[in-house]
Write a protein that holds these residues in place. Structure first.
Motif, PDB file in Angstrom:
ATOM      1  N   PHE A  44       0.799  -1.231   0.000  1.00 22.13           N
ATOM      2  CA  PHE A  44       0.000   0.000   0.000  1.00 22.13           C
ATOM      3  C   PHE A  44       0.832   1.281   0.000  1.00 22.13           C
ATOM      4  CE2 PHE A  44      -0.364  -1.071   4.647  1.00 22.13           C
ATOM      5  CZ  PHE A  44       0.196   0.081   5.172  1.00 22.13           C
ATOM      6  N   GLY A  47       2.309   4.144  -4.840  1.00 19.40           N
ATOM      7  CA  GLY A  47       1.359   5.207  -5.158  1.00 19.40           C
ATOM      8  C   GLY A  47       1.483   6.397  -4.224  1.00 19.40           C
ATOM      9  N   ARG A  48       2.158   6.221  -3.091  1.00 24.86           N
ATOM     10  CA  ARG A  48       2.348   7.314  -2.123  1.00 24.86           C
ATOM     11  C   ARG A  48       3.525   8.185  -2.543  1.00 24.86           C
ATOM     12  NH1 ARG A  48      -1.246   4.509  -1.312  1.00 24.86           N
ATOM     13  NH2 ARG A  48      -2.023   6.155  -2.647  1.00 24.86           N
ATOM     14  N   LEU A  49       3.612   9.375  -1.961  1.00 25.48           N
ATOM     15  CA  LEU A  49       4.728  10.273  -2.217  1.00 25.48           C
ATOM     16  C   LEU A  49       5.931   9.796  -1.409  1.00 25.48           C
ATOM     17  CD1 LEU A  49       2.882  13.701  -1.884  1.00 25.48           C
ATOM     18  CD2 LEU A  49       3.246  12.334  -3.939  1.00 25.48           C
ATOM     19  N   ALA A  50       7.085   9.740  -2.072  1.00 24.52           N
ATOM     20  CA  ALA A  50       8.270   9.223  -1.390  1.00 24.52           C
ATOM     21  C   ALA A  50       8.540   9.988  -0.099  1.00 24.52           C
ATOM     22  CB  ALA A  50       9.481   9.305  -2.319  1.00 24.52           C
ATOM     23  N   VAL A 411       6.778   9.478  -7.024  1.00 24.41           N
ATOM     24  CA  VAL A 411       5.683   8.639  -6.534  1.00 24.41           C
ATOM     25  C   VAL A 411       6.193   7.193  -6.505  1.00 24.41           C
ATOM     26  CG1 VAL A 411       3.360   7.764  -7.020  1.00 24.41           C
ATOM     27  CG2 VAL A 411       3.900  10.179  -7.409  1.00 24.41           C
TER      28      VAL A 411
END
Lengths: 498, 327
Positions: A44, A47-50, A411
């Motif tokens: 999960f 898709g998140r910002l590093a 991302v």
């Protein structure tokens, strides 16, 4: 075939389970240490910002968020191509040393220590932190609580929050340190050194001077000859924050030394269908199952293994105690002049106290460093410079690696993490099996003794399944259910927790 | 006879338990008032022992962690039946928290990322751990990994909710006081240990100074001291987050990421944040026509790269959005 289920019911409830199968003679045919939970951060986080990862990955573990926060922020430094200003690096390390002091203190006095300080065969009701306080005195108990509290305060001031810090950024740290707070931290570090020396004295008087405990430390019950892993500085001294990963073989020879960025060339993970947790092993040796020896790729990453791979400690007083431990428990030098590794896993408790002293001494070095109050704690960047970033630190329970891959916007497209406790999954499973084999013979089961000694087999690793899955480490109650081949329960043995 | 207390964790990180240690000697007072009957982190106890208790036999239960697998769900149902008062303690139990971001992918995605397409996994036979597996000596079982993460109240009825990841020490003290102080309990469904405003109201940073003309990501800009982070263009969730923590992150030059959940009267934190942005941004005033306005808006919003992850870091499982569309 008889079957024994050990359901750890406190602290590992639902998150660690042991199944022991007996053969027709009533001996252990096999033992399985199952980890029945998966949370799936690797999935999960895609898709998140590093740059959000230091705060997201804090939530892997409420016991050691500082380790995840720093491994993450180092992966981001690499990803964004940034070198943090010296003060930022030192602030990160300063927070980390305070964290190590609280974490190792908690383990010694509240979790692992009771087995030694109170004794492995004392009634379970006594074998806890309150029993420790009774034995070593109320003043010591107060000192333990005060140690936790003052270092927690340091973590809060440097990290912005008491649990789950919010200060790590690619290229630095969110806030400089004021002179006023620096002075407080310096004082705390001095108290920590005194406290660490005192703790080693407690260990010396209560554990080392007692032949029964010394025998327990050196007993074959907890002996495993595996590879050892840890991070070392350029002089091959123990370092928690940065350095090269060094692996030594069971005889003490250097097997490999590599930059953390190359971890995937050296570590592989095995999937078994009966547990959600993977088993890491040395890729170049290969997976031989849950066995020890130089032919098996299993390795340990723990306070003991860190000392085993190092040639020295980086601070003077820790060095004295390090030499003493190898004089007492070691077995001489290798042909190349290295200290041979200690394989008696119970020595991990001693190693942990030496690390406690090192953390305290290094904390003071950092706190009196004139550069630490520099206002220059951050550099910025317009975006990711590399598509891949790997960060690693030594978490109290083993080498922790975060590996991020992103697209051009930063991302995340792929995430991999190998956390402290996970490194030790194979050895923990092996230690549990070894303890079971020696304690269950011909259908004869040592009741209370077996329960605590099996428990001690994995408590010495201070397993933090919060990381691997989640759960608090520590004293737990156990229940052993013995079933016959038809699954019928023929006997139940229980032992209460603290 | 002392009232009975239980505490249980489902899928969480352990930070909620640590948060209880932060209240120091007050925890002793709590232990004096209550008899702890089930608490895996403190005392002995077993699911079977719990099952033997009568319905409603436990007066108060703190439940932390989200509902991730079948075992979490079974324990939630069992504890609901046995507890007179059930409290969702912490962000995971209240609204799914960070693990709730799981709902943006499927269970199959999780297995693939962890066990198949992974940098270090060597798995030529594509083994995936399952609920039932045969080993040489017999059968081993694991709890079933659920299709999505749920908050506690998405599974059973909950009496009170305690926000925070984890709850701040000063608020934990208030929660404990609610149950040991002797005053009448607040109405069922209340939030405990939280403020009654938006986080901005307890943030020391000065507002109404400027309107953001672009958004910055954390690595791009060093924020100015003392000025509202949102107005400087950092996505700070303050307007969409409940007060109570004392604005710890903004005080440390970091944006609020929303761990105390939506403010009073708001159901959906992300929708509230979008509304707050809508009211702040005004690209129209000195814009030269529709084309420029559209262009400016596009530029502004290009700075928001992961709206689901940014606006719903803690509350996705409980949000109107819920998860991936079409799941």
């Amino acid at each position: 075939m008889k079957r024994i289920s050990i359901d750890p019911i406190t602290r590992l409830e639902g998150h660690g389970k042991i199944e022991i199968f007996l053969d027709d003679q009533g001996n252990v045919a096999n033992a399985y240490f199952q980890v029945p939970e998966l949370r799936g951060f690797e999935a999960f986080c895609v898709g998140r910002l590093a740059e959000d990862m230091p705060t997201i990955t804090n939530r892997i573990c409420g016991v050691c968020p500082e380790a995840h926060h720093l491994a993450s922020v180092k992966a981001l430094d690499a990803l964004f191509g940034l070198t943090p200003p010296p003060a930022a690096r030192k602030l990160r390390e300063l927070l980390y040393m305070a964290f190590y002091v609280t974490d190792h203190t908690t383990h010694f006095y509240a979790l692992g220590g009771p087995d030694f300080i109170i004794g492995p065969d004392a009634p379970p009701a006594e074998r806890n932190i309150l029993g420790v306080i009774r034995k070593v005195g109320l003043d010591t108990g107060k000192q333990v609580i005060a140690c936790r509290a003052r270092n927690h305060e340091v973590i809060k001031k440097l990290g912005g929050r008491g649990i789950h810090p919010a200060a790590g950024l690619p290229g630095g740290w969110s806030k400089p340190l004021t002179e006023e707070i620096r002075r407080e931290i310096e004082q705390t570090a001095r108290e920590n050194i005194d406290f660490a020396l005192f703790s080693l004295k407690v260990f010396d008087e209560i554990v080392r001077k007692n032949p029964i405990y010394l025998e327990l430390i050196t007993s074959d019950l907890y002996l495993h000859r595996t590879y050892s892993m840890g991070t070392v500085d350029p002089d091959n001294r123990v370092n928690f924050y940065d350095g090269m990963i060094r692996v030594v073989d069971p005889e003490g020879g250097e097997f490999v030394k590599y930059a953390p960025e190359a971890y995937h060339e050296h570590i592989a993970e095995r999937v078994e269908p009966w547990t959600y947790l993977k088993f890491p092993y040395l890729k170049k040796i290969g997976w031989q199952g849950l066995t020890d020896g130089a032919e098996s790729g299993l390795y340990v990453a723990s306070p003991l293994s860190r000392l085993n791979v190092a040639d020295a400690m980086a601070t003077p007083r820790a060095q004295e105690h390090y030499e003493e431990m190898y004089d007492v428990l070691g077995s001489g030098l290798t042909t190349k002049g290295r200290r041979k590794p200690i394989h008696h896993r119970m020595a991990t408790h001693w190693a942990r106290l030496i690390e406690l002293l090192y953390a305290a001494e290094h904390m003071l070095e950092l706190a009196i460093d004139p550069e630490i109050t520099s206002p220059n704690v951050r550099v910025t960047s317009t975006g990711v410079k590399n598509r891949e970033g790997i960060g690693s630190v030594e978490a109290p329970r083993g080498t922790l690696t975060h590996h991020y891959t992103t697209d051009e916007r930063g991302v995340l497209t792929k995430v991999n993490m190998i956390v402290g406790t996970t490194n030790n999954y194979g050895p923990i499973a092996m230690s549990v099996k070894r303890a079971a084999e020696q304690l269950i013979k011909g259908g004869q089961i040592i009741e209370e003794g077996m329960l605590n000694r099996i428990e001690m087999a994995f408590r010495l690793y201070d397993p933090c399944l919060s990381c691997a899955t989640h759960s608090l480490p520590g004293e737990m109650a156990l229940q052993v259910v013995i079933r016959d081949s038809g699954g019928e329960i023929i006997r139940t043995v229980t032992r209460g927790g603290s | 006879m002392k009232p009975k207390f239980a505490m249980y964790w489902a899928s969480g990180c352990g930070g909620c338990e640590i948060s209880l240690l932060e209240i120091h000697d007050q925890i002793l007072r709590f232990a004096e008032v209550f008899e702890i009957v089930f608490c895996p982190c403190l005392v002995d106890g077993k699911k079977e022992d719990l099952a033997k208790l009568g319905d409603g036999a436990i007066d108060l239960t703190f439940f932390n962690g989200a509902i991730r697998n079948q075992e979490d769900e079974d324990m939630a149902r069992l504890l609901r039946t046995k507890s007179r008062i059930l409290v969702a303690y912490g962000s995971c139990a209240m609204e799914g928290c960070v693990p709730g971001l799981s709902n943006l992918s499927t269970a199959a995605d999780h297995f693939e990322a962890v066990y198949l397409k992974n940098h270090t996994t060597v798995n030529p036979e594509a083994v995936i751990p399952g609920s039932r597996s045969e080993v040489a000596e017999g059968i081993l079982s694991l709890p079933v990994f659920a299709a999505s993460v749920r908050s506690l109240d998405q599974v059973v009825a909950v009496d009170y909710l305690v926000p925070g990841c984890p709850p701040e020490g000063v608020q934990v003290e208030k929660v404990i006081e609610t149950f040991v102080g002797g005053s009448p309990l607040p109405p069922s469904g209340s939030l405990l240990g939280a403020g009654e405003r938006a986080l901005c109201e307890e943030c020391p940073r000065v507002r109404n100074v400027r309107r953001p003309t672009r958004f910055y990501r954390a690595h791009q800009q060093i924020p100015e001291e003392g000025v509202c982070l949102l107005e400087q263009g950092f996505i700070c969730l303050g307007p969409a987050t409940r007060s109570g923590c004392g604005a710890r992150c903004p005080r440390n030059n970091m944006v609020c990421i929303g761990c105390y959940g939506p403010p009073p009267g708001v159901d959906d934190q992300g929708a509230q944040m979008i509304a707050a942005l809508g009211s702040m941004l005004d690209p129209g005033k000195d814009c030269d026509g529709e084309v420029e306005r559209t262009q400016r808006l596009d530029e502004l919003f290009s700075g928001i790269v992961d709206p689901a992850g940014t606006f719903y870091t803690f509350s996705l499982a409980k949000s109107m959005l819920g998860g991936k569309v079409g799941r």
